[in-house]
Scaffold this motif. Structure first.
Motif, PDB file in Angstrom:
ATOM      1  N   LEU A 166       1.147  -1.170  -0.575  1.00 58.00           N
ATOM      2  CA  LEU A 166       0.296  -0.119  -0.022  1.00 58.00           C
ATOM      3  C   LEU A 166       0.596   1.410  -0.121  1.00 58.00           C
ATOM      4  O   LEU A 166       0.632   2.171  -0.880  1.00 58.00           O
ATOM      5  CB  LEU A 166      -1.156  -0.057   1.091  1.00 58.00           C
ATOM      6  CG  LEU A 166      -2.159  -0.942   1.062  1.00 58.00           C
ATOM      7  CD1 LEU A 166      -2.723  -0.845   2.381  1.00 58.00           C
ATOM      8  CD2 LEU A 166      -2.793  -0.633  -0.001  1.00 58.00           C
ATOM      9  N   VAL A 167       1.850   1.504   0.452  1.00 54.03           N
ATOM     10  CA  VAL A 167       3.227   2.693   1.360  1.00 54.03           C
ATOM     11  C   VAL A 167       3.432   2.617  -0.736  1.00 54.03           C
ATOM     12  O   VAL A 167       3.898   3.857  -1.112  1.00 54.03           O
ATOM     13  CB  VAL A 167       4.089   2.276   2.367  1.00 54.03           C
ATOM     14  CG1 VAL A 167       5.633   3.327   1.387  1.00 54.03           C
ATOM     15  CG2 VAL A 167       3.298   2.280   3.898  1.00 54.03           C
ATOM     16  N   ALA A 168       4.239   2.009  -0.918  1.00 52.06           N
ATOM     17  CA  ALA A 168       4.872   2.093  -2.596  1.00 52.06           C
ATOM     18  C   ALA A 168       3.230   2.242  -3.475  1.00 52.06           C
ATOM     19  O   ALA A 168       3.604   2.831  -4.439  1.00 52.06           O
ATOM     20  CB  ALA A 168       4.821   0.430  -2.654  1.00 52.06           C
ATOM     21  N   ALA A 169       2.271   1.768  -3.072  1.00 54.04           N
ATOM     22  CA  ALA A 169       1.407   2.291  -4.751  1.00 54.04           C
ATOM     23  C   ALA A 169       1.185   3.478  -4.255  1.00 54.04           C
ATOM     24  O   ALA A 169       1.401   4.620  -5.401  1.00 54.04           O
ATOM     25  CB  ALA A 169       0.344   1.493  -4.239  1.00 54.04           C
ATOM     26  N   ALA A 170       0.870   4.164  -2.750  1.00 53.88           N
ATOM     27  CA  ALA A 170       0.812   5.646  -2.705  1.00 53.88           C
ATOM     28  C   ALA A 170       1.912   6.057  -3.554  1.00 53.88           C
ATOM     29  O   ALA A 170       1.881   7.314  -3.636  1.00 53.88           O
ATOM     30  CB  ALA A 170       0.607   5.521  -0.884  1.00 53.88           C
ATOM     31  N   CYS A 171       2.856   6.049  -2.742  1.00 55.29           N
ATOM     32  CA  CYS A 171       4.327   6.578  -3.304  1.00 55.29           C
ATOM     33  C   CYS A 171       3.828   6.939  -4.424  1.00 55.29           C
ATOM     34  O   CYS A 171       4.605   8.049  -5.498  1.00 55.29           O
ATOM     35  CB  CYS A 171       5.796   6.111  -2.819  1.00 55.29           C
ATOM     36  SG  CYS A 171       5.850   5.810  -1.375  1.00 55.29           S
ATOM     37  N   GLY A 172       4.265   5.623  -5.537  1.00 58.42           N
ATOM     38  CA  GLY A 172       3.118   5.615  -7.107  1.00 58.42           C
ATOM     39  C   GLY A 172       2.889   6.506  -8.154  1.00 58.42           C
ATOM     40  O   GLY A 172       3.551   6.928  -8.786  1.00 58.42           O
ATOM     41  N   ALA A 173       1.838   6.956  -6.761  1.00 59.77           N
ATOM     42  CA  ALA A 173       0.947   7.519  -7.187  1.00 59.77           C
ATOM     43  C   ALA A 173       1.005   9.066  -7.056  1.00 59.77           C
ATOM     44  O   ALA A 173       0.962  10.245  -8.114  1.00 59.77           O
ATOM     45  CB  ALA A 173      -0.309   8.000  -6.756  1.00 59.77           C
ATOM     46  N   GLU A 174       2.398   9.218  -6.743  1.00 57.28           N
ATOM     47  CA  GLU A 174       2.993  10.425  -6.257  1.00 57.28           C
ATOM     48  C   GLU A 174       4.048  11.010  -7.868  1.00 57.28           C
ATOM     49  O   GLU A 174       4.588  12.313  -7.924  1.00 57.28           O
ATOM     50  CB  GLU A 174       3.464  11.395  -5.207  1.00 57.28           C
ATOM     51  CG  GLU A 174       2.771  10.470  -3.843  1.00 57.28           C
ATOM     52  CD  GLU A 174       2.351  11.688  -3.665  1.00 57.28           C
ATOM     53  OE1 GLU A 174       1.069  11.568  -3.174  1.00 57.28           O
ATOM     54  OE2 GLU A 174       2.763  12.381  -3.013  1.00 57.28           O
ATOM     55  N   GLU A 175       4.223   9.813  -8.429  1.00 52.70           N
ATOM     56  CA  GLU A 175       5.006  10.450  -9.238  1.00 52.70           C
ATOM     57  C   GLU A 175       4.816  10.605 -10.126  1.00 52.70           C
ATOM     58  O   GLU A 175       4.188  10.831 -11.308  1.00 52.70           O
ATOM     59  CB  GLU A 175       5.858   8.722  -9.517  1.00 52.70           C
ATOM     60  CG  GLU A 175       6.398   8.161  -8.976  1.00 52.70           C
ATOM     61  CD  GLU A 175       8.137   6.994  -8.639  1.00 52.70           C
ATOM     62  OE1 GLU A 175       8.157   6.700  -9.906  1.00 52.70           O
ATOM     63  OE2 GLU A 175       8.677   7.042  -8.014  1.00 52.70           O
ATOM     64  N   PRO A 176       6.106  12.107 -10.948  1.00 45.26           N
ATOM     65  CA  PRO A 176       4.873  12.718 -12.241  1.00 45.26           C
ATOM     66  C   PRO A 176       4.977  11.834 -13.379  1.00 45.26           C
ATOM     67  O   PRO A 176       6.503  11.067 -13.679  1.00 45.26           O
ATOM     68  CB  PRO A 176       5.901  14.105 -12.515  1.00 45.26           C
ATOM     69  CG  PRO A 176       7.245  13.616 -11.515  1.00 45.26           C
ATOM     70  CD  PRO A 176       7.307  12.566 -10.347  1.00 45.26           C
ATOM     71  N   THR A 177       4.528  11.212 -13.881  1.00 46.01           N
ATOM     72  CA  THR A 177       4.536  10.602 -15.359  1.00 46.01           C
ATOM     73  C   THR A 177       3.269  10.650 -15.990  1.00 46.01           C
ATOM     74  O   THR A 177       2.224  11.527 -15.784  1.00 46.01           O
ATOM     75  CB  THR A 177       4.514   9.162 -14.393  1.00 46.01           C
ATOM     76  OG1 THR A 177       3.489   8.362 -15.658  1.00 46.01           O
ATOM     77  CG2 THR A 177       3.697   8.885 -13.827  1.00 46.01           C
ATOM     78  N   GLY A 178       3.075   9.738 -16.808  1.00 47.89           N
ATOM     79  CA  GLY A 178       2.221  10.166 -18.174  1.00 47.89           C
ATOM     80  C   GLY A 178       2.055  11.064 -19.136  1.00 47.89           C
ATOM     81  O   GLY A 178       3.049  12.058 -19.730  1.00 47.89           O
ATOM     82  N   ASP A 179       0.972  11.153 -19.641  1.00 48.60           N
ATOM     83  CA  ASP A 179       1.270  11.998 -21.246  1.00 48.60           C
ATOM     84  C   ASP A 179       0.524  13.857 -20.399  1.00 48.60           C
ATOM     85  O   ASP A 179      -0.599  14.182 -20.021  1.00 48.60           O
ATOM     86  CB  ASP A 179       0.152  11.361 -22.306  1.00 48.60           C
ATOM     87  CG  ASP A 179      -0.096  10.452 -22.624  1.00 48.60           C
ATOM     88  OD1 ASP A 179       1.809  10.353 -22.880  1.00 48.60           O
ATOM     89  OD2 ASP A 179      -0.429   9.731 -22.890  1.00 48.60           O
ATOM     90  N   CYS A 180       1.118  14.806 -20.267  1.00 50.61           N
ATOM     91  CA  CYS A 180       0.507  15.928 -19.876  1.00 50.61           C
ATOM     92  C   CYS A 180       1.481  17.619 -20.808  1.00 50.61           C
ATOM     93  O   CYS A 180       2.333  17.177 -21.225  1.00 50.61           O
ATOM     94  CB  CYS A 180       0.475  16.409 -18.872  1.00 50.61           C
ATOM     95  SG  CYS A 180      -0.153  15.815 -17.455  1.00 50.61           S
TER      96      CYS A 180
END
Ligand code: HEC
Length: 160
Positions: A20-34
């Motif tokens: 869960l902690v790993a997933a939460a950190c992953g969500a903060e990473e700037p990524t994706g198309d913008c």
């Protein structure tokens, strides 16, 4: 319960917490198309993938498309739409235009087609940073995109 099992369940709880902690950190990473406006021009930008989206450049394979990547999504990304529009569960995480996950409910394929070739015909209400304005979405997709790509994108968005 025998100690052996209790230890096991404590260990698995720990593992769940860790992931869960790993997933939460992953969500903060700037990524994706913008895309982001910089000095009046739109440039590729890093962005935080909203909750529910994945960082992978592919939509989750679903049973409705037989597990393959929808050609409409491929065209959507290739045409730069994902720089401005987010679609839940995909890498499309643009924040300049409305999230298109539920756009089909607004008027189906006809409305979506019109929104692409004539974005000024109807100005959507809600953009991520407030009311949408005209003049941000390019108005020339009807002439620069092959009709087959537009059709694939419309079918993809209408089927979400
Ligand atoms: C530079 C940013 C930008 C790009 C690139 C862009 N759009 Fe948009 N789009 C917007 C904005 C802002 C709006 C809201 C204003 C409006 O309705 O015209 C919008 C509106 C829409 C709407 C209507 C949404 C609603 O809720 O009614 C659709 C559908 C849409 N875009 C699809 C696309 C597709 C497909 C592409 C790629 C071919 C694309 N857009 C590319 C910014 C963009």
């Amino acid at each position: 319960m025998p100690t052996r099992y209790r230890k096991l369940s404590i260990l698995s709880l720990f593992l769940v917490a860790l992931s869960l902690v790993a997933a939460a950190c992953g969500a903060e990473e700037p990524t994706g198309d913008c895309l982001a406006p910089v000095d009046g021009a739109l440039v590729a930008a890093e962005c935080v993938v909203p909750a529910g989206a994945t960082a992978e450049p592919t939509p989750t394979a679903s049973s409705s498309n037989g597990g393959t990547i929808d050609p409409g999504f491929t065209a959507f990304r290739a045409s730069g739409c994902s720089g401005c529009h987010a679609i839940d569960g995909t890498s499309a995480s643009g924040q300049l235009g409305p999230n298109l996950t539920y756009v089909a409910a607004k008027g189906g394929a006809e409305y979506i087609h019109e929104s692409i070739v004539d974005p000024s015909a109807v100005i959507a209400q809600d953009c991520p940073s407030g009311p949408c304005s005209d003049g941000i979405m390019p108005k020339n997709y009807g002439t620069v995109l092959p009709a087959a790509d537009i059709d694939a994108i419309v079918a993809y968005l209408a089927g979400l």
